[in-house]
Design an enzyme around this catalytic site. Structure first.
Site, mmCIF file in Angstrom:
data_model
loop_
_atom_site.group_PDB
_atom_site.id
_atom_site.type_symbol
_atom_site.label_atom_id
_atom_site.label_comp_id
_atom_site.label_asym_id
_atom_site.label_seq_id
_atom_site.Cartn_x
_atom_site.Cartn_y
_atom_site.Cartn_z
ATOM 1 N N THR A 23 -4.155 -23.751 42.985
ATOM 2 C CA THR A 23 -4.152 -25.213 42.860
ATOM 3 C C THR A 23 -5.568 -25.760 42.852
ATOM 4 O OG1 THR A 23 -2.017 -25.285 44.001
ATOM 5 C CG2 THR A 23 -3.237 -27.351 43.838
ATOM 6 N N ASP A 52 0.677 -25.054 34.745
ATOM 7 C CA ASP A 52 0.804 -24.361 36.032
ATOM 8 C C ASP A 52 2.060 -23.507 36.023
ATOM 9 O OD1 ASP A 52 0.323 -23.628 38.638
ATOM 10 O OD2 ASP A 52 1.053 -25.497 39.516
ATOM 11 N N ARG A 74 4.358 -14.838 51.715
ATOM 12 C CA ARG A 74 4.460 -16.157 52.365
ATOM 13 C C ARG A 74 3.842 -16.090 53.760
ATOM 14 N NH1 ARG A 74 3.927 -18.406 48.513
ATOM 15 N NH2 ARG A 74 3.764 -16.308 47.656
#
Length: 783
Positions: free
Chosen positions: A38, A229, A620
């Site tokens: 990002t 993206d 994660r």
């Protein structure tokens, strides 16, 4: 032209810097998990603007509105609010809806067309199916909706459908030979209503760009710089739009990770990213390989698994963070013990390290798995939130079957009565129900009382004979179940109810992912009843009745934390976890046919996507990762053997350790795992050796047995137990360490009884506290 002293460039590593500052021509950024994707996207857009590109000429496509908002906020801090607002940035659907507002009239739609949500389109489909006099049990609206969505995302228009004999034959084999007519009537209805559904936003954009070259040229000239993206998640329709818009200037930057392509069931095509270099042979490829999120052990373990995939770009993802703990693997005897371990471990970390509950996530492959974990968390009063769906006991299908069971226990339960009187459909409509309610209220009776004396009340109900017959048949069925409950246990009766009422057949006929999930939930509820019965049978003061089961569920379901409080453990499917991160992650249910799922193992492509899903789950985790699996699991109330997932054998053994090394080696060997996956088996590794019972539990369990509370108890020095699966008898004594398939590891602190058939053992379990067990039922294993 490019200023390396810009503040926003100073914190970039070399790969990120290259991705941000390569402004001209096609660029593919392969962004490994936690690599700052990002940040690269936002800084690249800011850098374009700072190098003279008009923000109105930039198109940035994301997959969520949240991602678009976050990126705009970050860009605004670098280039200012005005320029940030001028960028065309948003989800595929929102951006193309904006284009269609200007261009839709060219294909006959009004500029102010309505956008139908899923329910709106479903309502239109229901009317179409009814108007065509088709059987809604065959042409299930949600199933048809999914099929039409699939057509649209692959640019299969009504005309294209009728020109494709293979598609028509496939639908005919599925007993839906009139699907083409449904599709056509649905499209016509949307057109008449001046409406587009979500898939139309892509399909109609493709149509306009294909049929009207002047419109395509206008947007090609407008969007001179295009950024996409999560490119690995694009479908065929999205791919074609982007390719068309970028074909003039080819200033296209796609960012994604082939190792995180997990949405093929939604139409995502991994070959869009794998074939990017074929579409743009002169494309520059930049790999973002430094993971800033996770410890070295977590990153290395994830790499060792994803390396087994053939279809991938090779990357050397690494972490410069601390080495961190090894990934803990917990092998449980049952799914109940697995859930108890996770809850106990969260509680321990919460207390010993003062970790907030929102730092933990439990990730699972299917929604049905939540039940055991919800139950275990509730028992410890640990607050949690289920993401992407309702809590297990709030799901419609679960509440439907529970309503039947409630009515068997209490025939005056009007809420349960009304919920299932016409489910599954048996011709007792809303009008009939309203008449019953009004009449029962006027007489001060329950609905059950009215049906118990239906002949007596029928003249006053105003119902025809056919309806009265249906009511009587329904009530006689309920009464038959109640008779069964006096003779059989709750599991047998629940299974009978699920079958005889038609609930199972109704759910089985719906082969959509949602329908399969609902059937899984019914199975899990029946599993929980059987598990409850077995547990109660082993307890000295156990009560295995249906009423006690329902009472336990009602009390457990009522223990909810403050909904405004965000300090809760997160429960979610792995698919939903993508893009998120948590300090501690539990990956549960790592068993063959569960993860990887049974439906995925028929093809290499299916297994590879499941392996990518494993990679997503493991990455994660920031600090700690736990992997759990059970060697037995309930299926439709029966205990079945489970094999450890193949993905466990693919993790480099240097990065894992077993939490419970005391389980016998044979448990692993029977599972199908390779014998050498956890190291050299020639000399038995420490985690396969039997534990020294006193040493392992001495810190947690008092070795002192309490004095008997009752005067007539007869303390015993030892008792015989039959070890499950081993088929041998062992002596069990006070002070022995034992394992129970539901409660885990504990220490025997008291024995009493007069003969072998009534010996009772008080066991203090590490995670579950003290339990008084009837030894012949308890299935203890002496460690």
């Amino acid at each position: 032209m490019m200023n390396q002293n810009k503040d926003y460039l100073s914190g970039l590593n070399s790969s990120q810097y290259e991705a941000v500052t390569t402004l001209q021509g096609p660029l593919m950024v392969l962004a490994g998990a936690g690599s700052g994707k990002t940040r690269v996207l936002t800084m690249r857009i800011a850098h374009l603007i700072n190098n003279g590109v008009d923000p109105f000429n930039i198109l940035a496509l994301t997959f969520t509105n949240k991602a678009a908002r976050e990126m705009k906020e970050r860009i605004a801090k670098v280039v200012g609010e005005s320029d940030a607002r001028s960028i065309w940035m948003g989800t595929f659907h929102s951006v193309f809806a904006r284009i269609l507002r200007s261009e839709a009239p060219i294909i006959g739609f009004p500029s102010n067309f309505t956008i139908y949500d899923t329910q709106d389109s479903l309502n239109v489909l229901k009317k179409v199916i009814k108007d065509l006099n088709l059987d809604a049990d065959i042409y299930k609206p949600k199933k048809v909706q999914g099929r039409i969505s699939e057509f649209k995302n692959n640019l299969i228009t009504v005309r294209a459908y009728y020109n494709n004999p293979e598609l028509m034959e496939a639908d005919a084999r599925a007993n839906m030979k009139y699907l083409g007519q449904v599709y056509q009537k649905y499209v016509e209805a949307c057109f008449r209503n001046g409406a587009m559904d979500f898939d139309d936003l892509l399909l109609r954009t493709n149509e306009i760009l294909t049929r009207f070259p002047e419109v395509l040229a206008k947007y090609q000239d407008k969007f001179r710089y295009i950024l996409v993206d999560e490119y690995q998640d694009t479908n065929h329709s999205q791919y074609l739009i982007v390719k068309a818009l970028a074909s003039k200037f080819e200033n296209i930057c796609v960012v994604g990770d082939d190792a995180q392509s997990i949405y093929s069931f939604r139409g995502a095509n991994i070959y869009n990213i794998l074939n990017f270099k074929k579409d743009y042979p002169d494309a520059v490829t930049v790999s973002l390989e430094q993971n800033y999120r996770s410890t070295q052990n977590i990153v290395n373990a994830a790499n060792s698994v994803i390396a087994k995939n053939e279809q991938q770009f090779k990357k050397n993802v690494f972490s410069a963070n601390e080495e961190g703990d090894k990934i803990k693997v917990y092998r449980s005897f049952s799914d109940a013990e697995e859930a108890n371990f996770v809850a106990a471990n969260i509680w321990e970390l919460h207390n010993s390290r003062q970790m907030k509950f929102d730092k933990f996530a439990i990730l699972y492959r299917t929604n049905a798995q939540t039940r055991a974990f919800e139950d275990a968390l509730r028992r410890k009063n640990i607050p949690y939130r289920v993401y992407g769906g309702l809590s297990f006991y709030q799901r419609k299908e679960v509440k439907d079957l529970m309503a039947y069971l409630r009515l068997l226990v209490n025939e005056n339960d009007n809420e349960a009565f009304l919920r299932i009187m016409n489910y599954p459909a048996r011709g007792i409509g809303e009008t009939t129900q309203n008449k019953l309610i009004v009449y029962a209220d006027s007489k001060g009776l329950s609905l059950g009382s009215v049906l118990d004396h239906l002949l007596e009340h029928s003249p006053s109900l105003g119902l025809n004979n056919s309806t009265l017959k249906k009511l009587d048949e329904f009530w006689q069925m309920i009464k038959a179940f109640r008779v069964s409950l006096k003779q059989d246990n709750a599991y047998i009766v629940a299974m009978e109810v699920a079958k005889r009422t038609g609930i199972i057949n109704t759910l089985k006929s719906d082969q959509t992912p949602e329908g399969i999930s609902r059937l899984d939930n019914i199975q899990e509820l029946i599993n929980s009843i059987q598990g409850f019965i077995e547990e109660q049978q082993q307890l000295e003061d156990g009560d295995a009745s249906l009423s006690n089961f329902l009472e336990n569920i009602a009390l457990a379901s009522d223990t909810k934390g403050n909904d405004d409080d965000d300090n809760k453990v997160s429960l979610m499917t792995i698919h939903l976890s993508k893009g998120l991160e948590f300090p501690v992650v539990y990956m549960v249910g790592l068993e063959e046919n569960l993860f990887p799922s049974l439906m995925s193992t028929a093809t290499r492509e299916g297994v590879e996507e499941e392996r990518r899903l494993f990679y997503v789950a493991l990455t994660r985790a920031e600090k700690q990762a736990f992997i759990t699996y059970a060697v037995s699991r309930f299926q439709w109330g029966k205990i079945t053997d489970a094999e450890p997932s193949r993905f466990l054998s693919e993790i480099d053994p240097h990065f894992i350790e077993f939490v419970n090394p005391g389980i016998e080696k044979k448990v692993i060997n029977r599972s199908g795992l390779k014998s050498d996956i956890f190291g050299d088996m020639s000399s038995e590794p420490v985690y396969f050796k039997k534990k020294e019972p006193k040493k392992t539990l001495s810190r947690n369990i008092s070795p002192l047995a309490p004095k008997p509370e009752k005067q007539n108890l007869k303390p015993l020095a030892s008792a015989k137990i039959n070890t499950p699966k081993a088929g041998v008898q062992q002596d069990i004594k006070v002070g022995d360490t034992v394992r129970h398939e539901r409660f885990g590891v504990g220490e025997v602190i008291f024995l009493d009884g007069s003969d072998a058939n009534n010996v009772k053992a008080k066991v203090k379990f590490v995670n579950e506290g003290e339990k008084n067990l009837i030894l012949k039922f308890a299935k203890l294993i002496k460690l």
